[in-house]
Scaffold this active site. Structure first.
Site, PDB file in Angstrom:
ATOM      1  N   CYS A  16       0.818  -1.203   0.000  1.00 11.83           N
ATOM      2  CA  CYS A  16       0.000   0.000   0.000  1.00 11.83           C
ATOM      3  C   CYS A  16       0.855   1.256   0.000  1.00 11.83           C
ATOM      4  O   CYS A  16       2.072   1.201  -0.025  1.00 11.83           O
ATOM      5  CB  CYS A  16      -0.879   0.015   1.231  1.00 11.83           C
ATOM      6  SG  CYS A  16      -1.795  -1.506   1.466  1.00 11.83           S
ATOM      7  N   GLY A  44      -1.839   1.425  -4.691  1.00 15.46           N
ATOM      8  CA  GLY A  44      -3.072   0.751  -4.309  1.00 15.46           C
ATOM      9  C   GLY A  44      -4.282   1.463  -4.857  1.00 15.46           C
ATOM     10  O   GLY A  44      -4.444   2.671  -4.649  1.00 15.46           O
ATOM     11  N   ASN A 119       1.872   0.245   5.556  1.00 10.88           N
ATOM     12  CA  ASN A 119       2.242  -0.459   4.343  1.00 10.88           C
ATOM     13  C   ASN A 119       3.149  -1.607   4.748  1.00 10.88           C
ATOM     14  O   ASN A 119       4.137  -1.395   5.439  1.00 10.88           O
ATOM     15  CB  ASN A 119       2.978   0.487   3.391  1.00 10.88           C
ATOM     16  CG  ASN A 119       3.639  -0.236   2.228  1.00 10.88           C
ATOM     17  OD1 ASN A 119       4.704   0.164   1.782  1.00 10.88           O
ATOM     18  ND2 ASN A 119       3.037  -1.284   1.728  1.00 10.88           N
ATOM     19  N   GLY A 120       2.778  -2.805   4.341  1.00  8.10           N
ATOM     20  CA  GLY A 120       3.596  -3.962   4.675  1.00  8.10           C
ATOM     21  C   GLY A 120       2.735  -5.189   4.857  1.00  8.10           C
ATOM     22  O   GLY A 120       1.602  -5.239   4.375  1.00  8.10           O
ATOM     23  N   CYS A 255      13.261  -3.946   0.412  1.00  7.15           N
ATOM     24  CA  CYS A 255      12.662  -4.788  -0.624  1.00  7.15           C
ATOM     25  C   CYS A 255      13.164  -4.393  -2.010  1.00  7.15           C
ATOM     26  O   CYS A 255      12.996  -3.252  -2.440  1.00  7.15           O
ATOM     27  CB  CYS A 255      11.147  -4.624  -0.567  1.00  7.15           C
ATOM     28  SG  CYS A 255      10.295  -5.356  -1.964  1.00  7.15           S
ATOM     29  N   TYR A 261       9.757  -3.033  -9.644  1.00  3.98           N
ATOM     30  CA  TYR A 261       8.399  -2.934 -10.161  1.00  3.98           C
ATOM     31  C   TYR A 261       7.523  -1.883  -9.490  1.00  3.98           C
ATOM     32  O   TYR A 261       6.825  -1.126 -10.152  1.00  3.98           O
ATOM     33  CB  TYR A 261       7.705  -4.297 -10.016  1.00  3.98           C
ATOM     34  CG  TYR A 261       6.224  -4.273 -10.318  1.00  3.98           C
ATOM     35  CD1 TYR A 261       5.756  -4.235 -11.629  1.00  3.98           C
ATOM     36  CD2 TYR A 261       5.280  -4.273  -9.293  1.00  3.98           C
ATOM     37  CE1 TYR A 261       4.390  -4.198 -11.909  1.00  3.98           C
ATOM     38  CE2 TYR A 261       3.913  -4.233  -9.575  1.00  3.98           C
ATOM     39  CZ  TYR A 261       3.476  -4.207 -10.876  1.00  3.98           C
ATOM     40  OH  TYR A 261       2.142  -4.158 -11.150  1.00  3.98           O
ATOM     41  N   ASP A 364      10.779  -6.532 -19.963  1.00  6.88           N
ATOM     42  CA  ASP A 364       9.743  -6.450 -18.939  1.00  6.88           C
ATOM     43  C   ASP A 364      10.420  -6.536 -17.573  1.00  6.88           C
ATOM     44  O   ASP A 364      11.576  -6.953 -17.465  1.00  6.88           O
ATOM     45  CB  ASP A 364       8.702  -7.566 -19.111  1.00  6.88           C
ATOM     46  CG  ASP A 364       7.381  -7.218 -18.410  1.00  6.88           C
ATOM     47  OD1 ASP A 364       7.290  -6.141 -17.775  1.00  6.88           O
ATOM     48  OD2 ASP A 364       6.430  -8.019 -18.498  1.00  6.88           O
ATOM     49  N   ASP A 365       9.666  -6.139 -16.536  1.00  3.14           N
ATOM     50  CA  ASP A 365      10.294  -6.125 -15.209  1.00  3.14           C
ATOM     51  C   ASP A 365      10.336  -7.490 -14.553  1.00  3.14           C
ATOM     52  O   ASP A 365      11.283  -7.816 -13.850  1.00  3.14           O
ATOM     53  CB  ASP A 365       9.590  -5.109 -14.294  1.00  3.14           C
ATOM     54  CG  ASP A 365       8.121  -5.395 -14.171  1.00  3.14           C
ATOM     55  OD1 ASP A 365       7.748  -6.207 -13.318  1.00  3.14           O
ATOM     56  OD2 ASP A 365       7.338  -4.825 -14.944  1.00  3.14           O
ATOM     57  N   CYS A 401       6.510 -14.132  -1.275  1.00  5.85           N
ATOM     58  CA  CYS A 401       6.857 -13.000  -0.412  1.00  5.85           C
ATOM     59  C   CYS A 401       5.923 -12.993   0.788  1.00  5.85           C
ATOM     60  O   CYS A 401       4.715 -13.133   0.626  1.00  5.85           O
ATOM     61  CB  CYS A 401       6.717 -11.693  -1.182  1.00  5.85           C
ATOM     62  SG  CYS A 401       6.975 -10.253  -0.130  1.00  5.85           S
TER      63      CYS A 401
END
Ligand code: AMP
Length: 488
Positions: A16, A44, A119-120, A255, A261, A364-365, A401
């Site tokens: 988020c 988000g 966020n997490g 991260c 991305y 692409d990523d 993840c």
């Protein structure tokens, strides 16, 4: 590990955007919060919320939808005159996350009530939830911000100090969390998990201090970026000023997927511009996996910076071979090949005049489940591309993840189950190459020991992450738990 810990994989998909602002001069900051979460909308699109303090009490608005749809001028009136505010945008999910899961959450009990957003992802969510329920605490959602808030309020009741309460909360939680919190007494509290896995930066001028998941939320408010909240650091902003202390700092484990991305290219995270990191990824890909081709094409939009890097290094011109319809937001990745192709077609169009007869390097990523790349390769071929060579900036994603990136289980990750040659065949490319872990780390420039590389090395920075991974492997969980069926 008891079974309840696996609940953490079923529904808490929090990747988020979080935002906090405090006015030193008492000026209205409600629109700073609005602008901040608009800038974090890419993190988000499922729901958004703002909690403000107006000198008397906390006002809260949280709804499903996009920021600009929720926060009409009419809705913003309730937040007028706010001197402190927090805001949030939530990542889209399937199956979980109704309005009751929208953040910020609000809980009475201490300090005239506390509103919290984060966020997490809390990896030991199930375990802590079970403990709270035993104590008689009833959580009103399946969102882990709700859980963090309950733990924090419990700890604050016991010690009556923000720094100590945050420290005790960190001792209980395992996972990633960048938290913004607003009290009914007009204080802003911000803290980041002991490994600083998810981003959280801050900036300040004479008027205000802002905290945000990404620096773009400072830019939009014309507040200069000063730095990042450190691992295990707590900020308390109140009438007494700005106080900060590291209460439980461990090694940094940022991260890598933020750089690959998730973050906007114009964001600066831990002092590194995301765009530069991606350009470098592209350059290194070109050196490690060169190919004779006529044009470089990016899968828009994330891979554009990397495609630019590949082109610069290889001297192969970059062209706009794929155009994204910017109004197509959420597309569901359906289980049939035909439906997946349709979803790609809805979002992307191939530019025939650019592609016809050309040998294309497609950048692409990431390849996660391997559902998108095949239809894109097919789209390029149907537009006349003679060869399609796929180059990916994220090393093979071989593990899930547990810290907030919506990556599915081992069974669904294509690179956990197939070789590069097999994947190449599966997606129908003429060749396929991934960036190596070392090249990725060098592109970001923060050092291998300072990154969370869990999804590409299968080694996690927290005890519980490693424990869940072992358990998943032992039990051979291939049941679609925590798959991300939809894309932004
Ligand atoms: P897949 O089709 O499963 O291989 O997904 C790869 C594509 O999804 C890439 O084009 C990425 O840009 C995109 N992507 C990667 N991670 C995520 C994520 N967590 N949520 C949505 N899209 C993603």
């Amino acid at each position: 590990m008891d079974k309840s810990s696996l609940i953490s994989l079923e529904g808490k998909r929090e990747y988020c955007g979080a935002f906090g602002v405090y006015s030193f001069s008492g000026k209205d900051v409600s629109y700073d919060a609005y602008r901040g979460i608009v800038a974090l909308q890419h993190r988000g699109q499922d729901s958004a919320g703002i909690a403000t303090y107006n000198g008397k009490k906390v006002e809260l608005t949280r709804e499903l939808g996009l920021v600009s749809d929720i926060f009409t001028n009419e809705r913003m009136k309730v937040h007028a005159g706010a001197t402190v505010a927090i805001g949030h945008t939530r990542y889209p999910t399937i199956g979980a996350g109704g309005k009751e899961d929208a953040q910020p959450f609000f809980l009475e009990g201490v300090k005239g009530g506390i509103a919290l957003a984060h966020n997490g992802n809390i990896a030991n969510y199930g375990k802590i939830r079970a403990e709270l329920e035993k104590e008689g605490v009833k959580l009103c959602s399946t969102c882990d911000a709700d859980l963090i808030l309950s733990v924090f309020v419990r700890e604050h009741k016991a010690c009556k100090d923000y720094f100590e309460a945050a420290k005790r909360t960190m001792q209980v939680l395992d996972g990633s969390y960048s938290v913004v919190l607003l009290s009914g007494e007009g204080e802003l509290v911000v803290f980041r998990d002991p490994h600083a896995i998810r981003p959280m930066c801050f900036g300040k001028d004479a008027e205000k201090i802002i905290f945000a998941s990404e620096s773009v939320a400072l830019d939009i408010n014309n507040v200069p970026l000063l730095g990042d909240v450190k691992p295990g650091e707590v900020y308390v902003v109140s009438k007494a000023g700005v106080e900060n202390k590291v209460v439980l700092g461990k090694e940094e484990k940022h991260c890598m997927f933020e750089y690959v991305y998730f973050s906007r290219p114009d964001s600066v995270i831990e002092g590194k511009l995301v765009h530069y990191a991606r350009v470098e990824m592209g350059k290194r890909l070109a050196r490690a996996a060169p190919v004779k081709a006529d044009i470089v094409v990016a899968v828009p939009d994330t891979a554009r910076s990397a495609a630019m890097g590949y082109s610069k290094e290889s001297k192969i011109p970059i062209e706009e071979g794929l155009i994204k319809n910017r109004y197509v937001g959420r597309t569901f990745i359906m289980p049939s090949q035909q439906k997946r192709e349709n979803a790609v077609r809805l979002k992307l169009n191939a530019v025939k005049m650019e592609l016809a007869g050309k040998r294309v390097v497609l950048i692409d990523d990431s390849i996660v489940r391997g559902t998108t790349s095949g239809p894109i390769v097919k789209l390029l071929r149907s537009a006349g591309a003679k060869e399609v060579h796929v180059r990916i900036t994220c090393p093979p994603v071989i593990a899930p993840c547990f810290y907030g990136v919506d990556l599915p289980t081992y069974g669904e990750l294509i690179a956990a189950n197939r070789s590069v040659e097999e994947i190449c065949k599966y997606i129908g490319a003429d060749s396929l190459a991934y960036l190596s872990v070392d090249d990725l780390v060098a592109s970001i420039g923060l050092g291998k020991e300072n990154m969370c590389l869990g999804c590409i090395t299968d080694t996690y920075p927290t005890a519980f992450g490693n424990e869940i991974a072992q358990k998943m492997k032992k039990e051979g969980r291939k049941d679609g738990v925590r798959i991300w069926e939809e894309k932004a």
